[in-house]
Scaffold this active site. Structure first.
Site, PDB file in Angstrom:
ATOM      1  N   ASP A 155      -0.465  -7.454   1.409  1.00  0.00           N
ATOM      2  CA  ASP A 155       0.116  -6.409   1.472  1.00  0.00           C
ATOM      3  C   ASP A 155       1.718  -6.327   1.644  1.00  0.00           C
ATOM      4  O   ASP A 155       2.269  -5.903   2.553  1.00  0.00           O
ATOM      5  CB  ASP A 155      -0.413  -5.324   2.679  1.00  0.00           C
ATOM      6  CG  ASP A 155      -0.134  -4.042   2.608  1.00  0.00           C
ATOM      7  OD1 ASP A 155       0.084  -3.327   1.684  1.00  0.00           O
ATOM      8  OD2 ASP A 155      -0.405  -3.402   3.905  1.00  0.00           O
ATOM      9  N   SER A 185       4.437   2.281   8.073  1.00  0.00           N
ATOM     10  CA  SER A 185       3.743   1.121   7.282  1.00  0.00           C
ATOM     11  C   SER A 185       5.261   0.581   6.596  1.00  0.00           C
ATOM     12  O   SER A 185       6.227   1.178   5.904  1.00  0.00           O
ATOM     13  CB  SER A 185       2.909   1.701   6.229  1.00  0.00           C
ATOM     14  OG  SER A 185       1.746   2.064   6.678  1.00  0.00           O
ATOM     15  N   HIS A 200       0.981  -1.285  -0.004  1.00  0.00           N
ATOM     16  CA  HIS A 200      -0.179  -0.080  -0.169  1.00  0.00           C
ATOM     17  C   HIS A 200       0.848   1.313  -0.068  1.00  0.00           C
ATOM     18  O   HIS A 200       0.400   2.470  -0.269  1.00  0.00           O
ATOM     19  CB  HIS A 200      -1.033   0.076   1.179  1.00  0.00           C
ATOM     20  CG  HIS A 200      -0.455   0.457   2.549  1.00  0.00           C
ATOM     21  ND1 HIS A 200      -0.243  -0.699   3.381  1.00  0.00           N
ATOM     22  CD2 HIS A 200       0.184   1.597   3.025  1.00  0.00           C
ATOM     23  CE1 HIS A 200       0.357  -0.303   4.490  1.00  0.00           C
ATOM     24  NE2 HIS A 200       0.438   1.225   4.148  1.00  0.00           N
TER      25      HIS A 200
END
Length: 256
Positions: free
Chosen positions: A115, A213, A70
């Site tokens: 992801d 992230s 992402h």
């Protein structure tokens, strides 16, 4: 790094790229790149000129970096760079342009399943005491519940809080899969078998957050997770969610 993007409208905090207010490790302390030489800062630019730290990554070898899908999904390759070998998010070390980004073919941007992505740098990452390839969990790596794991990154120190220019780390614990799945199902979120939950369950106060992230989750120095998403940050009821590296060992090897 977990980010509030379009999914925020659904009440869902994704550890996504380009946070409007990037956030850092919650409940941890500052550390140095010499303690975590396998981590890198991923830099993003909206205009192609000014770059800022927006995600984390893990060095696989001298040309490839593991991160969350992402983070770069939908972006031109030249919007991203890799900073290796620095304790600080926006200075020091070596900065590398990218040649390519490979997103997992089954990445689902709606629920962040699969992801995971690999960035290929345009120049070699020089190895030294501040930059080293990581040990990646194999397909049969045994990771039980309530195991001590460590997260590191440059994300927020609290949900919606300020960024940390210096690398931070925090000790958390693996969370039972069924428990994690049940907690998130109660608010309409899906935890798949490709995900690994970690936090301080029913206590809270420690977690990855926006800006972390794509960064690594370590068990005894082995990378077992890639920071992905969560409901806000460091809540007692809802642990953080990572991509489970053991599900991707072959894909990582074949694409790096």
């Amino acid at each position: 790094m977990r980010l509030f993007l379009a999914l925020l409208a659904l009440g869902f905090a994704a550890v996504a790229a380009v946070p409007a207010n990037p956030q850092r490790i919650v409940g941890g302390s500052t550390t140095t790149i010499q303690q975590y030489p396998t981590i890198v800062a991923l830099l993003f630019s909206r205009n192609g000129n000014t770059f800022f730290q927006a995600c984390g990554g893990t060095i696989l070898n001298n040309r490839n970096v593991l991160t969350a899908a992402h983070c770069p999904h939908g972006d031109a390759v030249n919007r991203w760079r890799v900073r290796s070998g620095s304790t600080f998010a926006n200075s020091g070390g070596a900065v590398h342009n990218l040649n390519s980004v490979r997103i997992h073919p089954n990445y689902n941007r709606r629920n962040l399943d699969n992801d995971i992505a690999i960035m290929r740098t345009a120049s070699n990452i020089a190895f030294n005491n501040a930059a080293q390839p990581a040990r990646i969990a194999g397909a049969n790596y045994n990771l039980g519940d309530n195991q001590v794991v460590w997260a590191a990154g440059w994300g927020a120190i609290r949900s919606g809080g300020p960024s940390s220019e210096q690398l931070r780390h925090v000790q958390v614990w693996t969370v039972n899969q069924a428990t994690c799945r049940s907690r998130y199902a109660s608010i309409g979120r899906t935890v798949t078998d490709n995900m690994l939950c970690s936090g301080w369950l029913d206590v809270g106060g420690r977690d990855q957050c926006q800006g972390d992230s794509g960064g690594p989750l370590y068990h005894n120095g082995v990378v077992v997770g890639v920071c992905s998403w969560g409901e806000e940050c460091a809540l007692a009821r809802f642990p953080g969610v990572n991509a489970r590296v053991t599900r991707y060992t072959s894909w990582i090897s074949n694409n790096s």
